[in-house]
Design an enzyme around this catalytic site. Structure first.
Site, PDB file in Angstrom:
ATOM      1  N   VAL A 201      48.203  41.968  36.800  1.00  0.00           N
ATOM      2  CA  VAL A 201      46.837  41.917  36.090  1.00  0.00           C
ATOM      3  C   VAL A 201      46.427  43.106  34.907  1.00  0.00           C
ATOM      4  O   VAL A 201      46.941  44.412  35.765  1.00  0.00           O
ATOM      5  CB  VAL A 201      45.834  41.749  37.019  1.00  0.00           C
ATOM      6  CG1 VAL A 201      44.479  41.995  36.285  1.00  0.00           C
ATOM      7  CG2 VAL A 201      45.859  40.453  37.745  1.00  0.00           C
TER       8      VAL A 201
ATOM      9  N   THR B 192      50.016  46.911  33.649  1.00  0.00           N
ATOM     10  CA  THR B 192      49.531  45.928  34.633  1.00  0.00           C
ATOM     11  C   THR B 192      49.580  46.577  35.919  1.00  0.00           C
ATOM     12  O   THR B 192      50.383  47.784  36.171  1.00  0.00           O
ATOM     13  CB  THR B 192      50.256  44.707  34.665  1.00  0.00           C
ATOM     14  OG1 THR B 192      51.629  44.881  35.059  1.00  0.00           O
ATOM     15  CG2 THR B 192      50.023  43.914  33.241  1.00  0.00           C
ATOM     16  N   ASP B 193      48.863  46.094  36.971  1.00  0.00           N
ATOM     17  CA  ASP B 193      49.310  46.414  38.284  1.00  0.00           C
ATOM     18  C   ASP B 193      50.181  45.762  39.063  1.00  0.00           C
ATOM     19  O   ASP B 193      50.709  45.033  38.759  1.00  0.00           O
ATOM     20  CB  ASP B 193      47.697  46.539  38.956  1.00  0.00           C
ATOM     21  CG  ASP B 193      47.067  45.269  39.147  1.00  0.00           C
ATOM     22  OD1 ASP B 193      47.740  43.970  39.162  1.00  0.00           O
ATOM     23  OD2 ASP B 193      45.695  44.981  39.353  1.00  0.00           O
ATOM     24  N   GLN B 194      50.121  45.595  40.512  1.00  0.00           N
ATOM     25  CA  GLN B 194      51.187  44.959  41.130  1.00  0.00           C
ATOM     26  C   GLN B 194      51.095  43.547  41.198  1.00  0.00           C
ATOM     27  O   GLN B 194      52.028  42.804  41.410  1.00  0.00           O
ATOM     28  CB  GLN B 194      51.263  45.794  42.613  1.00  0.00           C
ATOM     29  CG  GLN B 194      52.050  46.858  42.704  1.00  0.00           C
ATOM     30  CD  GLN B 194      52.250  47.140  44.199  1.00  0.00           C
ATOM     31  OE1 GLN B 194      51.115  47.215  44.989  1.00  0.00           O
ATOM     32  NE2 GLN B 194      53.021  47.993  44.598  1.00  0.00           N
TER      33      GLN B 194
END
Length: 135
Positions: free
Chosen positions: A20, A15-17
């Protein structure tokens, strides 16, 4: 067995920050589903490669509907679409635990002879297994 379902839980590293799933990871989810679809049919990538056949992806399309998030349990549905003399095609659907459709995709792969690096007809053992699906 035209379709097979495989479950995978989203890891933090995928995931990203914002929590997601990074868009590039969906190709890996599709690959996991495809490998398990083939394994369920009695075909192992490892065995194919040991016998001189590779199955590289030559086309991949992904349509993102809703985001998958960290710790979601994803259901990856792999659907056999068609097989020609050297190609095999799959459709994919990824849903979350609630049954919400998150992503759809399509891939085309080509059977390749590892010695020549050229497209080749699938081995007879694969044709026999796929014939049962089509008929």
């Amino acid at each position: 067995m035209r379709e097979h379902q495989y479950e995978v839980r989203v890891r933090y590293s995928e995931t990203d920050q914002m929590g997601v799933v990074y868009h590039g990871n969906y190709a890996q989810y599709f690959e996991m589903g495809r490998v398990e679809w083939l394994r369920n049919l009695g075909i192992s990538y490892k065995w194919m490669e040991a016998n001189g056949i590779m199955l590289p992806v030559v086309s991949l399309n992904i349509n993102y509907k809703k985001p998958a998030r960290y710790d979601d349990l994803l259901i990856v549905k792999t659907i056999f679409k068609s097989q020609t003399s050297v190609k095999i095609e799959f459709d994919y659907e990824i849903c979350n635990e609630k049954g919400e459709l998150l992503t759809i995709g399509h891939s085309m792969l080509v059977f390749v002879d590892m010695k020549t690096g050229r497209p080749t007809a699938p081995p007879e053992y694969i044709n026999e297994k796929l014939l049962h699906i089509v008929s």
